[in-house]
Design an enzyme around this catalytic site. Structure first.
Site, PDB file in Angstrom:
ATOM      1  N   CYS A   2      88.705 -31.050  24.065  1.00  0.00           N
ATOM      2  CA  CYS A   2      89.410 -30.880  24.182  1.00  0.00           C
ATOM      3  C   CYS A   2      89.601 -31.215  25.602  1.00  0.00           C
ATOM      4  O   CYS A   2      88.742 -29.488  26.278  1.00  0.00           O
ATOM      5  CB  CYS A   2      91.508 -30.453  23.745  1.00  0.00           C
ATOM      6  SG  CYS A   2      90.812 -30.358  22.144  1.00  0.00           S
ATOM      7  N   ARG A  27      85.830 -34.945  27.835  1.00  0.00           N
ATOM      8  CA  ARG A  27      85.893 -33.607  26.921  1.00  0.00           C
ATOM      9  C   ARG A  27      86.892 -34.524  25.496  1.00  0.00           C
ATOM     10  O   ARG A  27      87.319 -33.731  24.528  1.00  0.00           O
ATOM     11  CB  ARG A  27      86.875 -32.682  27.201  1.00  0.00           C
ATOM     12  CG  ARG A  27      86.375 -32.226  28.471  1.00  0.00           C
ATOM     13  CD  ARG A  27      86.973 -31.123  29.400  1.00  0.00           C
ATOM     14  NE  ARG A  27      86.924 -29.696  28.162  1.00  0.00           N
ATOM     15  CZ  ARG A  27      85.805 -28.721  27.617  1.00  0.00           C
ATOM     16  NH1 ARG A  27      85.146 -29.266  28.937  1.00  0.00           N
ATOM     17  NH2 ARG A  27      85.644 -27.909  27.166  1.00  0.00           N
ATOM     18  N   TRP A  74      90.509 -33.845  21.886  1.00  0.00           N
ATOM     19  CA  TRP A  74      89.460 -34.536  20.999  1.00  0.00           C
ATOM     20  C   TRP A  74      89.601 -33.953  19.116  1.00  0.00           C
ATOM     21  O   TRP A  74      89.855 -32.878  19.261  1.00  0.00           O
ATOM     22  CB  TRP A  74      88.025 -34.011  21.153  1.00  0.00           C
ATOM     23  CG  TRP A  74      87.172 -34.649  20.308  1.00  0.00           C
ATOM     24  CD1 TRP A  74      86.574 -35.997  20.089  1.00  0.00           C
ATOM     25  CD2 TRP A  74      86.688 -34.259  19.417  1.00  0.00           C
ATOM     26  NE1 TRP A  74      85.433 -36.108  19.439  1.00  0.00           N
ATOM     27  CE2 TRP A  74      85.576 -34.948  18.531  1.00  0.00           C
ATOM     28  CE3 TRP A  74      86.644 -32.826  18.272  1.00  0.00           C
ATOM     29  CZ2 TRP A  74      84.995 -34.209  17.701  1.00  0.00           C
ATOM     30  CZ3 TRP A  74      85.654 -32.216  17.676  1.00  0.00           C
ATOM     31  CH2 TRP A  74      84.647 -32.964  16.830  1.00  0.00           C
ATOM     32  N   ASN A  98      92.818 -25.768  23.321  1.00  0.00           N
ATOM     33  CA  ASN A  98      91.525 -26.842  23.393  1.00  0.00           C
ATOM     34  C   ASN A  98      90.939 -25.357  22.508  1.00  0.00           C
ATOM     35  O   ASN A  98      90.652 -24.089  22.885  1.00  0.00           O
ATOM     36  CB  ASN A  98      90.525 -26.299  24.638  1.00  0.00           C
ATOM     37  CG  ASN A  98      88.986 -26.657  24.869  1.00  0.00           C
ATOM     38  OD1 ASN A  98      88.734 -27.369  23.588  1.00  0.00           O
ATOM     39  ND2 ASN A  98      88.099 -26.487  25.792  1.00  0.00           N
ATOM     40  N   GLY A  99      89.933 -26.421  21.505  1.00  0.00           N
ATOM     41  CA  GLY A  99      89.718 -25.453  20.904  1.00  0.00           C
ATOM     42  C   GLY A  99      90.100 -25.318  18.650  1.00  0.00           C
ATOM     43  O   GLY A  99      90.320 -26.281  18.676  1.00  0.00           O
ATOM     44  N   GLU A 480      65.480 -39.213  19.747  1.00  0.00           N
ATOM     45  CA  GLU A 480      66.377 -39.618  20.183  1.00  0.00           C
ATOM     46  C   GLU A 480      66.876 -41.286  20.618  1.00  0.00           C
ATOM     47  O   GLU A 480      68.431 -41.771  20.919  1.00  0.00           O
ATOM     48  CB  GLU A 480      65.581 -39.080  22.573  1.00  0.00           C
ATOM     49  CG  GLU A 480      67.110 -39.523  22.992  1.00  0.00           C
ATOM     50  CD  GLU A 480      68.109 -38.592  23.505  1.00  0.00           C
ATOM     51  OE1 GLU A 480      68.470 -37.627  22.688  1.00  0.00           O
ATOM     52  OE2 GLU A 480      68.842 -39.375  24.166  1.00  0.00           O
ATOM     53  N   LYS A 484      70.838 -42.698  20.392  1.00  0.00           N
ATOM     54  CA  LYS A 484      71.143 -43.174  21.642  1.00  0.00           C
ATOM     55  C   LYS A 484      71.885 -44.680  20.602  1.00  0.00           C
ATOM     56  O   LYS A 484      72.933 -44.495  21.487  1.00  0.00           O
ATOM     57  CB  LYS A 484      70.045 -42.965  22.437  1.00  0.00           C
ATOM     58  CG  LYS A 484      70.099 -43.529  24.067  1.00  0.00           C
ATOM     59  CD  LYS A 484      70.429 -42.314  24.776  1.00  0.00           C
ATOM     60  CE  LYS A 484      71.687 -41.022  23.821  1.00  0.00           C
ATOM     61  NZ  LYS A 484      71.503 -39.963  24.513  1.00  0.00           N
ATOM     62  N   GLU A 487      74.433 -43.780  18.607  1.00  0.00           N
ATOM     63  CA  GLU A 487      76.441 -42.699  19.273  1.00  0.00           C
ATOM     64  C   GLU A 487      76.963 -44.100  20.407  1.00  0.00           C
ATOM     65  O   GLU A 487      78.090 -44.366  20.175  1.00  0.00           O
ATOM     66  CB  GLU A 487      75.885 -42.556  21.130  1.00  0.00           C
ATOM     67  CG  GLU A 487      75.323 -40.975  20.311  1.00  0.00           C
ATOM     68  CD  GLU A 487      75.190 -40.194  21.220  1.00  0.00           C
ATOM     69  OE1 GLU A 487      75.676 -39.045  21.623  1.00  0.00           O
ATOM     70  OE2 GLU A 487      73.641 -40.347  22.173  1.00  0.00           O
ATOM     71  N   HIS A 503      56.562 -41.813   3.238  1.00  0.00           N
ATOM     72  CA  HIS A 503      57.047 -40.439   2.308  1.00  0.00           C
ATOM     73  C   HIS A 503      58.996 -40.434   2.103  1.00  0.00           C
ATOM     74  O   HIS A 503      59.431 -39.976   1.722  1.00  0.00           O
ATOM     75  CB  HIS A 503      57.130 -39.855   2.461  1.00  0.00           C
ATOM     76  CG  HIS A 503      55.308 -39.010   2.741  1.00  0.00           C
ATOM     77  ND1 HIS A 503      54.718 -38.643   1.752  1.00  0.00           N
ATOM     78  CD2 HIS A 503      54.572 -39.227   4.276  1.00  0.00           C
ATOM     79  CE1 HIS A 503      53.536 -38.057   2.562  1.00  0.00           C
ATOM     80  NE2 HIS A 503      53.592 -38.707   3.587  1.00  0.00           N
ATOM     81  N   LYS A 603      81.792 -35.449  25.347  1.00  0.00           N
ATOM     82  CA  LYS A 603      80.805 -34.446  26.265  1.00  0.00           C
ATOM     83  C   LYS A 603      80.748 -33.223  25.535  1.00  0.00           C
ATOM     84  O   LYS A 603      79.513 -33.333  25.510  1.00  0.00           O
ATOM     85  CB  LYS A 603      80.615 -35.375  27.927  1.00  0.00           C
ATOM     86  CG  LYS A 603      79.914 -35.078  28.040  1.00  0.00           C
ATOM     87  CD  LYS A 603      79.328 -36.298  29.294  1.00  0.00           C
ATOM     88  CE  LYS A 603      78.028 -36.150  29.673  1.00  0.00           C
ATOM     89  NZ  LYS A 603      76.594 -36.811  28.281  1.00  0.00           N
TER      90      LYS A 603
HETATM   91  C1  G6P Z   1      77.468 -33.773  22.621  1.00  0.00           C
HETATM   92  C2  G6P Z   1      77.588 -35.227  23.168  1.00  0.00           C
HETATM   93  C3  G6P Z   1      75.805 -35.010  23.363  1.00  0.00           C
HETATM   94  C4  G6P Z   1      75.013 -33.580  24.022  1.00  0.00           C
HETATM   95  C5  G6P Z   1      75.197 -32.974  22.958  1.00  0.00           C
HETATM   96  C6  G6P Z   1      75.560 -31.299  23.653  1.00  0.00           C
HETATM   97  O1  G6P Z   1      77.340 -34.118  21.332  1.00  0.00           O
HETATM   98  O2  G6P Z   1      78.019 -35.854  23.146  1.00  0.00           O
HETATM   99  O3  G6P Z   1      75.357 -35.823  24.416  1.00  0.00           O
HETATM  100  O4  G6P Z   1      73.783 -33.964  24.210  1.00  0.00           O
HETATM  101  O5  G6P Z   1      76.841 -32.491  22.586  1.00  0.00           O
HETATM  102  O6  G6P Z   1      75.517 -31.338  24.354  1.00  0.00           O
HETATM  103  P1  G6P Z   1      74.782 -30.482  26.008  1.00  0.00           P
HETATM  104  O7  G6P Z   1      76.244 -30.135  27.058  1.00  0.00           O
HETATM  105  O8  G6P Z   1      75.211 -28.758  25.311  1.00  0.00           O
HETATM  106  O9  G6P Z   1      74.038 -30.691  26.303  1.00  0.00           O
END
Ligand code: G6P
Length: 608
Positions: A2, A27, A74, A98-99, A480, A484, A487, A503, A603
């Site tokens: 948030c 956020r 969020w 926020n929290g 990764e 990606k 997501e 396995h 994010k």
């Molecule tokens: C969220 C974001 C990711 C990010 C992760 C860690 O899940 O969507 O893209 O990798 O947080 O965030 P940071 O800011 O600690 O890299």
């Protein structure tokens, strides 16, 4: 998560609050709201969904008032509906949060037993209800605020308006970040300095346990016990980072194409390109005296850390424990005092990463942070800060921050090898020369592979599951790639160590299942090709991402082969990141998803 913002202004604030929310949308973006005070009355507008909906509402029903608070959400407690959207109102009190208020349920039961009725499913409403109750009991706003803060536990950044205090915002921080901004006859509050960048660059960060009273003249900050405290004022560089999409359709696309440039900046900081050596003054941790490394992060940053683990172990002969931060913080790890701890975070605010950092600090470890936001809490609480210099990353799916994290980790691992005497100067020179070539090779790759990735993405967008395989540093890269894709396209994807195929995941393979194999022609190439044979033998459709040598060496029939230039192992993860990023991006575009703000994600994750 948030985002919260507040303005005690000398003119109407609603439009500026929404403008600031736009910069905080990373956020969270499932609902938003604004509250102001006008003629001694609180008023608000709230809307479900993206900020655009709130703007439309404000356009139809404008909100007057020179003081206000606002929020982009969020959801944690309660569905993302308009009713649950902040600001929450109870009897002349407005709150944005926020929290997570961890003891909300106990407080809620108590308030209900005393006759209160709640209108939302949120944890936040207890803050408004408690404040209203304390006011009814005869407390002044300031006393009510302090008493409320002593009653709630958990993580919070809060902004509060009282209808009878038309010149004052109260704020508090325990966990999530909160910045106070100074204007001329106006004061501001925001979850980060970028939110406030158009208004001011003079910032004070509240620290955990602080609460504050803002009016047009300034701010008074108090600690948890109500003692007045001073916190430093600093000049934020966030204004330099005001960003737009340029000629790109999405921030993610822009950020993918920015990689050669931002990596050059990062390398300029860590590498001496004349001597082909690592800049020892950028190292800031005495790796020679360290016996092991504890590495912790979340999401994409964690996967960058996993690649880093291979490098630190190989080049610096330094044992590395790598963990996702949400596990690390609770694992009761016996940490040696001779270990250093390294935390990787784009935002520098991720709650689990920060908690892991504080755990290691309490254990007496030397703390290093690989961060993008240098003003972040993680950066501020670390002994050594390693900036990745990616510039603001707006797309929720991390791209340029990932490759910048990798570049910095590679430089640190080489530097650690040099400090520990585990690589020769000649080897250091050789590795640094390869790092220095990276931006040029990246530009070349980005300029050539896009059409192929786009047509491949069209095929991928028809699939429901995708498997990514890799060995060595290509294993975290496979994870990764899968992260990606899921997501932003919502296609189910998994990343596996190629050797683990037999396995379990091999059971999934049929003619409908694309298997993306990431295999530069490195030490593991032959073994990965054997795993590809196993896929081919079962009718699996192979998308082979390799280099020129790999393409020449493999005789296997594939659905598609993406051929990258031959590069040294030290830069292969960065170069091979490009096709997996573009593949996910174009697949999401074909699927028609919201690429920069995918559903349910945010994010910056400042809750557990
Ligand atoms: C969220 C974001 C990711 C990010 C992760 C860690 O899940 O969507 O893209 O990798 O947080 O965030 P940071 O800011 O600690 O890299």
């Amino acid at each position: 998560m948030c985002g919260i913002v507040g303005i005690v202004g000398d003119r109407p604030v609603a439009e500026r609050l929404v403008d600031a929310l736009k910069r905080l949308e990373y956020r969270g973006y499932d609902s938003a709201g604004v509250a102001t005070i006008r003629d001694g009355k609180l008023e608000r507008r709230r809307a479900e969904g993206k900020l655009f909906n709130l703007e439309t509402k404000l356009h139809a029903e404008p909100l007057a008032g020179d003081i206000g608070i606002a929020h982009t959400r969020w959801a944690t407690h309660g569905a993302p509906t308009e009713t649950n959207a902040h600001p929450h109102f109870t009897d002349g009190v407005a709150v944005v949060h926020n929290g997570i208020i961890e003891n909300f349920s106990e407080i809620k039961d108590e308030l209900i037993a005393a006759g209160a009725s709640f209108s939302t499913q949120t944890d936040t409403e207890v803050v408004a209800q408690l404040l209203a109750r304390y006011r009814r009991d005869g407390m002044e706003p300031r006393q009510a605020m302090q008493t409320m803060l002593q009653r709630v536990t958990g993580a919070y950044a809060l902004a509060v308006l009282f209808h009878d205090l038309p010149d004052t915002i109260m704020a508090a921080r325990s966990g999530p970040p909160l910045a106070v901004g100074y204007g001329k006859g106006e004061m501001f509050l925001g979850s980060d300095a970028i939110a406030l960048a158009p208004f001011t660059n003079e910032i004070t960060y509240l620290i955990d346990g602080d609460w504050a009273i803002l009016d047009r003249k300034g701010v008074a900050i108090f600690d948890h016990d109500g003692n007045r405290v001073e916190r430093p004022k600093q000049v934020s560089v966030a204004a330099a980072y005001m960003v737009d999409k340029g000629n790109h359709r999405h921030f993610m696309e822009k950020e993918i194409y920015q990689q050669p440039e931002v990596i050059s900046h990062a390398l300029g900081h860590y590498v001496d390109l004349i001597e082909n050596r690592i800049n020892t003054n950028a190292l800031a941790i005495d790796f020679a005296s360290v016996q092991s490394l504890a590495l912790s992060a979340c999401g994409t940053a964690y996967l960058a850390g996993l690649v880093g683990k291979y490098w630190f172990e190989r080049y610096a002969r330094l044992p590395v424990e790598a963990d996702v931060a949400s596990e690390f913080r609770y694992r009761d790890i016996p940490l040696s005092k001779n270990a250093a701890a390294l935390f990787i975070s784009q935002s520098g605010e991720t709650a689990d990463t920060l908690a892991s950092l504080r755990y290691c600090k309490d254990e007496g470890l030397k703390i290093g942070a690989v961060v993008n936001v240098r003003e972040s809490t993680i950066a501020r609480e670390s002994d050594a800060v390693f900036p990745i210099m990616a510039g603001p990353e707006i797309g929720v799916a991390s791209t340029k921050a990932f490759t910048c994290q990798l570049s910095v980790l590679a430089a640190l691992a080489i530097g650690a090898g040099r400090a520990r005497g585990t690589i020769s100067q000649l080897e250091e020179n050789r590795l640094v020369r390869h790092l220095a070539e990276m931006p040029r090779i990246m530009s070349k790759v980005l300029n050539t592979i896009q059409p192929k990735m786009e047509s491949l993405a069209r095929e991928l967008s028809k699939c429901s599951d995708v498997l990514y395989l890799g060995r060595g540093t290509s294993f975290p890269l496979a994870m990764e790639g899968a992260l990606k894709l899921k997501e932003i396209s919502y296609i189910h994807a998994e990343g596996y160590a190629a050797g683990e195929l037999k396995h379990g995941p091999i059971a999934l393979i049929d003619e409908n299942m694309p298997v993306i194999v990431i295999a530069p022609h490195d030490r593991f190439f032959e073994k990965t090709v054997s795993n590809m044979q196993e896929v081919a033998a079962r009718g699996g459709r192979i998308i082979f991402i390799t280099d020129e040598k790999g393409a020449a060496a493999s005789k296997l029939e594939t659905m598609s082969t993406i051929v990258l230039p031959n590069v040294d192992e030290i830069i292969a993860p960065m170069i091979f990141s490009l096709p997996i990023q573009l593949l996910a991006y174009h697949t999401a575009v074909f699927m028609g998803t919201d690429v920069d703000q995918p559903r349910n994600l945010a994010k910056s994750v400042t809750v557990e």
